[in-house]
Design a protein around this motif. Structure first.
Motif, mmCIF file in Angstrom:
data_model
loop_
_atom_site.group_PDB
_atom_site.id
_atom_site.type_symbol
_atom_site.label_atom_id
_atom_site.label_comp_id
_atom_site.label_asym_id
_atom_site.label_seq_id
_atom_site.Cartn_x
_atom_site.Cartn_y
_atom_site.Cartn_z
ATOM 1 N N THR A 12 -3.104 -1.154 -5.519
ATOM 2 C CA THR A 12 -4.054 -2.228 -5.246
ATOM 3 C C THR A 12 -4.794 -2.045 -3.936
ATOM 4 O O THR A 12 -5.643 -2.851 -3.592
ATOM 5 C CB THR A 12 -3.334 -3.588 -5.207
ATOM 6 O OG1 THR A 12 -2.319 -3.550 -4.193
ATOM 7 C CG2 THR A 12 -2.684 -3.872 -6.553
ATOM 8 N N ALA A 13 -4.452 -1.011 -3.178
ATOM 9 C CA ALA A 13 -5.139 -0.743 -1.918
ATOM 10 C C ALA A 13 -5.045 0.743 -1.632
ATOM 11 O O ALA A 13 -4.186 1.450 -2.151
ATOM 12 C CB ALA A 13 -4.512 -1.541 -0.768
ATOM 13 N N GLU A 14 -5.953 1.208 -0.813
ATOM 14 C CA GLU A 14 -6.013 2.620 -0.499
ATOM 15 C C GLU A 14 -4.706 3.086 0.158
ATOM 16 O O GLU A 14 -4.265 2.568 1.168
ATOM 17 C CB GLU A 14 -7.178 2.871 0.465
ATOM 18 C CG GLU A 14 -7.357 4.329 0.837
ATOM 19 C CD GLU A 14 -8.524 4.512 1.798
ATOM 20 O OE1 GLU A 14 -8.683 5.633 2.297
ATOM 21 O OE2 GLU A 14 -9.241 3.543 2.030
ATOM 22 N N GLY A 15 -4.060 4.072 -0.496
ATOM 23 C CA GLY A 15 -2.864 4.650 0.089
ATOM 24 C C GLY A 15 -1.581 3.910 -0.214
ATOM 25 O O GLY A 15 -0.527 4.264 0.306
ATOM 26 N N LEU A 16 -1.607 2.880 -1.071
ATOM 27 C CA LEU A 16 -0.402 2.135 -1.386
ATOM 28 C C LEU A 16 0.575 3.025 -2.143
ATOM 29 O O LEU A 16 0.199 3.747 -3.068
ATOM 30 C CB LEU A 16 -0.751 0.914 -2.242
ATOM 31 C CG LEU A 16 0.421 0.036 -2.685
ATOM 32 C CD1 LEU A 16 1.040 -0.635 -1.480
ATOM 33 C CD2 LEU A 16 -0.046 -0.992 -3.690
ATOM 34 N N THR A 17 1.844 3.008 -1.756
ATOM 35 C CA THR A 17 2.861 3.817 -2.424
ATOM 36 C C THR A 17 3.928 2.970 -3.097
ATOM 37 O O THR A 17 4.585 3.441 -4.020
ATOM 38 C CB THR A 17 3.546 4.762 -1.422
ATOM 39 O OG1 THR A 17 4.168 3.987 -0.384
ATOM 40 C CG2 THR A 17 2.539 5.713 -0.792
ATOM 41 N N GLU A 18 4.124 1.723 -2.638
ATOM 42 C CA GLU A 18 5.152 0.877 -3.215
ATOM 43 C C GLU A 18 4.822 -0.581 -2.956
ATOM 44 O O GLU A 18 3.965 -0.901 -2.138
ATOM 45 C CB GLU A 18 6.528 1.221 -2.628
ATOM 46 C CG GLU A 18 6.619 0.956 -1.132
ATOM 47 C CD GLU A 18 7.977 1.325 -0.551
ATOM 48 O OE1 GLU A 18 8.720 2.072 -1.203
ATOM 49 O OE2 GLU A 18 8.289 0.850 0.568
ATOM 50 N N ALA A 19 5.520 -1.454 -3.658
ATOM 51 C CA ALA A 19 5.341 -2.894 -3.472
ATOM 52 C C ALA A 19 6.609 -3.600 -3.918
ATOM 53 O O ALA A 19 7.391 -3.070 -4.707
ATOM 54 C CB ALA A 19 4.134 -3.407 -4.257
ATOM 55 N N GLU A 20 6.806 -4.816 -3.409
ATOM 56 C CA GLU A 20 7.966 -5.619 -3.769
ATOM 57 C C GLU A 20 7.549 -6.723 -4.736
ATOM 58 O O GLU A 20 6.485 -7.337 -4.567
ATOM 59 C CB GLU A 20 8.582 -6.245 -2.514
ATOM 60 C CG GLU A 20 9.764 -7.156 -2.810
ATOM 61 C CD GLU A 20 10.259 -7.883 -1.571
ATOM 62 O OE1 GLU A 20 11.082 -8.809 -1.725
ATOM 63 O OE2 GLU A 20 9.812 -7.538 -0.463
ATOM 64 N N ILE A 21 8.360 -6.951 -5.743
ATOM 65 C CA ILE A 21 8.094 -8.035 -6.691
ATOM 66 C C ILE A 21 8.469 -9.353 -6.025
ATOM 67 O O ILE A 21 9.632 -9.574 -5.678
ATOM 68 C CB ILE A 21 8.894 -7.842 -7.991
ATOM 69 C CG1 ILE A 21 8.563 -6.488 -8.639
ATOM 70 C CG2 ILE A 21 8.606 -8.987 -8.952
ATOM 71 C CD1 ILE A 21 7.128 -6.333 -9.064
ATOM 72 N N LEU A 62 10.833 -5.459 -16.500
ATOM 73 C CA LEU A 62 11.584 -4.251 -16.165
ATOM 74 C C LEU A 62 12.049 -4.215 -14.721
ATOM 75 O O LEU A 62 12.823 -3.331 -14.348
ATOM 76 C CB LEU A 62 10.706 -3.017 -16.444
ATOM 77 C CG LEU A 62 10.133 -2.931 -17.869
ATOM 78 C CD1 LEU A 62 9.269 -1.691 -18.009
ATOM 79 C CD2 LEU A 62 11.256 -2.924 -18.887
ATOM 80 N N VAL A 63 11.579 -5.159 -13.903
ATOM 81 C CA VAL A 63 11.913 -5.153 -12.475
ATOM 82 C C VAL A 63 12.290 -6.572 -12.061
ATOM 83 O O VAL A 63 11.630 -7.534 -12.458
ATOM 84 C CB VAL A 63 10.721 -4.665 -11.619
ATOM 85 C CG1 VAL A 63 11.131 -4.567 -10.159
ATOM 86 C CG2 VAL A 63 10.227 -3.318 -12.119
ATOM 87 N N GLU A 64 13.331 -6.695 -11.265
ATOM 88 C CA GLU A 64 13.770 -8.000 -10.808
ATOM 89 C C GLU A 64 12.990 -8.444 -9.574
ATOM 90 O O GLU A 64 12.468 -7.619 -8.830
ATOM 91 C CB GLU A 64 15.262 -7.967 -10.467
ATOM 92 C CG GLU A 64 16.167 -7.726 -11.667
ATOM 93 C CD GLU A 64 17.633 -7.769 -11.271
ATOM 94 O OE1 GLU A 64 17.911 -7.955 -10.070
ATOM 95 O OE2 GLU A 64 18.486 -7.621 -12.150
ATOM 96 N N VAL A 65 12.946 -9.756 -9.348
ATOM 97 C CA VAL A 65 12.352 -10.302 -8.134
ATOM 98 C C VAL A 65 13.131 -9.777 -6.923
ATOM 99 O O VAL A 65 14.357 -9.741 -6.907
ATOM 100 C CB VAL A 65 12.392 -11.844 -8.152
ATOM 101 C CG1 VAL A 65 11.994 -12.408 -6.793
ATOM 102 C CG2 VAL A 65 11.475 -12.390 -9.241
ATOM 103 N N GLY A 66 12.379 -9.324 -5.918
ATOM 104 C CA GLY A 66 13.003 -8.775 -4.721
ATOM 105 C C GLY A 66 13.147 -7.270 -4.739
ATOM 106 O O GLY A 66 13.443 -6.659 -3.713
ATOM 107 N N GLN A 67 12.908 -6.652 -5.892
ATOM 108 C CA GLN A 67 13.044 -5.198 -5.981
ATOM 109 C C GLN A 67 11.747 -4.520 -5.560
ATOM 110 O O GLN A 67 10.648 -4.995 -5.852
ATOM 111 C CB GLN A 67 13.406 -4.786 -7.409
ATOM 112 C CG GLN A 67 13.691 -3.293 -7.570
ATOM 113 C CD GLN A 67 14.151 -2.950 -8.979
ATOM 114 O OE1 GLN A 67 14.383 -3.832 -9.794
ATOM 115 N NE2 GLN A 67 14.274 -1.669 -9.270
#
Length: 476
Positions: A12-21, A62-67
């Protein structure tokens, strides 16, 4: 027949590699339409809501909140053909190829999210009847038939595996992430999100007894261990007794992780120089009081920060070096004929620096409105990631905390940052007489590779002069 698609976490942004749910807005069985908000994530820059790319029914989260999830990893499965309208038998009696078989490996994506690599996969519907005990090898969907030799791959499109072959989709069995066994060969049972939580918090799963079904270690077990609950294999040490429940550990991630890395990179890359200036801003405060009663400013939140922002963009015209960038890779200094003014903002998620685009083209009134909107959105954690990129110079208003000044660290990619201190009533000499005045301290940190002492001093003096006597702006 059902048609399952998995939605990968987009960049969602330039260079983003990860994010938290952060929050799921849907659950299994919910009907969704294109552009419905399905999840809120926190990137290294801001909280972002993601829309659904398809119509359909949610079958699995497929992913829990906080992961924390890497970009490109699937986060949700959606049945895009829940009525089975797209499935039909082939005219020759053979099973029809799966919908989109000629486009195997490609799924629909939102604009800018990029294609999903690898073959499209199906997951079992959660509302389907529970299957019989699963064998190690996939079982065909059709009723058992005498074993026959498989047809050549080119002869007919192979049927998709039955959902029972995907053990990872069953709700109860645990699918542990790869883990190194303990010396005794024991591998603790825990789901991947719980393993990651334990790793982030520094909790050893081998010392825990699971309270979940079948001895599975749960998130609550990990948190209880962190809170100081005794572990079976570890005797309390002096440090445990002294600290114990009076300490807490918080994973370094999201905005805090990005801010920390940016500050380290800047502090140990750009040679910082900081200069200070104390200014009598009484004339500025008097002008502010008059303007607040003017018709065009009656509905505007006119703050000292707006005057400082106007002074910075005006002073940058006379000293463009403070608005330049050191490009080490190209061996160049990039001078910019625009000002994207960064404003450091404290938010519940940490420090962010959204930008006022083309601040040099704005009037004082326009700047005041833009700053108020920027601060409101930042405090709510809704600043779009794009609004925090490509700044040219920054102001940090430490005065709102009652602080006189500081030595701010330059934002990466910029060459200067101004700290605006608290405005206080102080004794000041005017025409040989000591009188009470409104006084403010300024601090300017600049990159000495780009800005020499003479240039930094002139810029700071210009900002101070504009705040001490706003009429000076007429000469710029």
């Amino acid at each position: 027949m059902p048609q399952f698609k998995q939605f990968p976490l987009p960049d969602t942004a330039e260079g983003l590699t990860e994010a938290e749910i952060l929050t799921w807005h849907v659950g299994p069985g919910d009907a969704v339409k294109v552009n419905d908000i399905i999840v809120e994530i926190e990137t290294a820059k801001a909280a972002v809501e993601l829309p659904c790319p398809w119509d359909g029914v949610v079958t699995e989260l497929l992913v829990e909140v906080g992961q924390t999830v890497e970009v490109g990893a699937p986060i949700i499965t959606i049945d895009v053909d829940p009525t089975g309208a797209a499935g039909a038998p082939a005219t020759n009696g053979a099973p029809a190829p799966a919908k989109g078989a000629e486009d195997e490996g490609r799924v629909a994506n939102l604009v800018g999210y990029g294609p999903k690599t690898g073959p499209a996969k199906r997951r079992a519907r959660k509302d389907a009847p529970a299957p019989a005990p699963v064998a190690a090898t996939p079982a065909p969907v059709a009723p058992p038939a005498p074993a026959v030799a498989p047809a050549p791959a080119a002869a007919v499109a192979p049927p998709r595996p039955a959902p029972v072959a995907r053990q990872a989709t069953a709700p109860d069995p645990v699918t542990p992430a790869p883990v190194t066994p303990a010396p005794g060969g024991y591998v603790p049972l825990a789901k991947p999100p719980v393993r990651k939580l334990a790793k982030d918090l520094g909790v050893d799963l081998h010392g825990l007894t699971g309270s979940g079904p079948g001895g599975v270690i749960t998130r609550e077990d990990v948190e209880a261990a962190l809170a100081g609950a005794p572990e079976p294999s570890t005797a309390p040490t002096a440090s445990t007794v002294d600290g114990g429940a009076r300490e807490r550990r918080v994973p370094i991630k999201g905005v805090r992780k990005a801010t920390a890395q940016a500050m380290v990179d800047s502090a140990f890359t750009a040679p910082h120089v900081t200069e200070f200036l104390t200014v009598d801003v009484t004339p500025m405060m008097e002008l502010r009081a008059r303007l607040k009663n003017a018709p065009e400013f009656r509905d505007v939140k006119l703050t000292p920060l707006a005057f400082a922002a106007k002074a910075v963009v005006l002073a940058a015209r006379r000293t463009p070096d403070v608005n330049a960038t050191w490009d080490a890779a190209a061996g160049e200094i990039v001078y910019k004929d625009y000002v994207h003014l960064g404003i450091a903002a404290a938010t519940p998620r940490g420090l962010v620096v959204p930008k006022v685009r083309d601040a040099d083209r704005m009037s004082l009134r326009e700047l005041a409105i833009a700053l108020d909107e920027l601060a409101t959105v930042a405090r709510e954690g809704r600043t779009p990631p794009a609004d925090m990129l490509n700044g040219t110079i920054t102001i940090t208003n430490v005065g709102v905390f009652g602080v006189d000044t500081g030595t701010p660290i330059i934002n990466p990619g910029e060459s200067a940052i101004l700290a605006l201190g608290a405005i206080r009533d102080m004794p000041w000499v005017v025409d040989g007489q000591v009188v009470p005045r409104k006084v403010c301290q300024l601090a300017l940190s600049f990159d000495h590779r780009v800005v020499d002492g003479q240039q930094g001093s002139r810029f700071l003096a210009d900002v101070g002069a504009l705040l001490a006597d706003p009429g000076v702006a007429m000469t710029y």
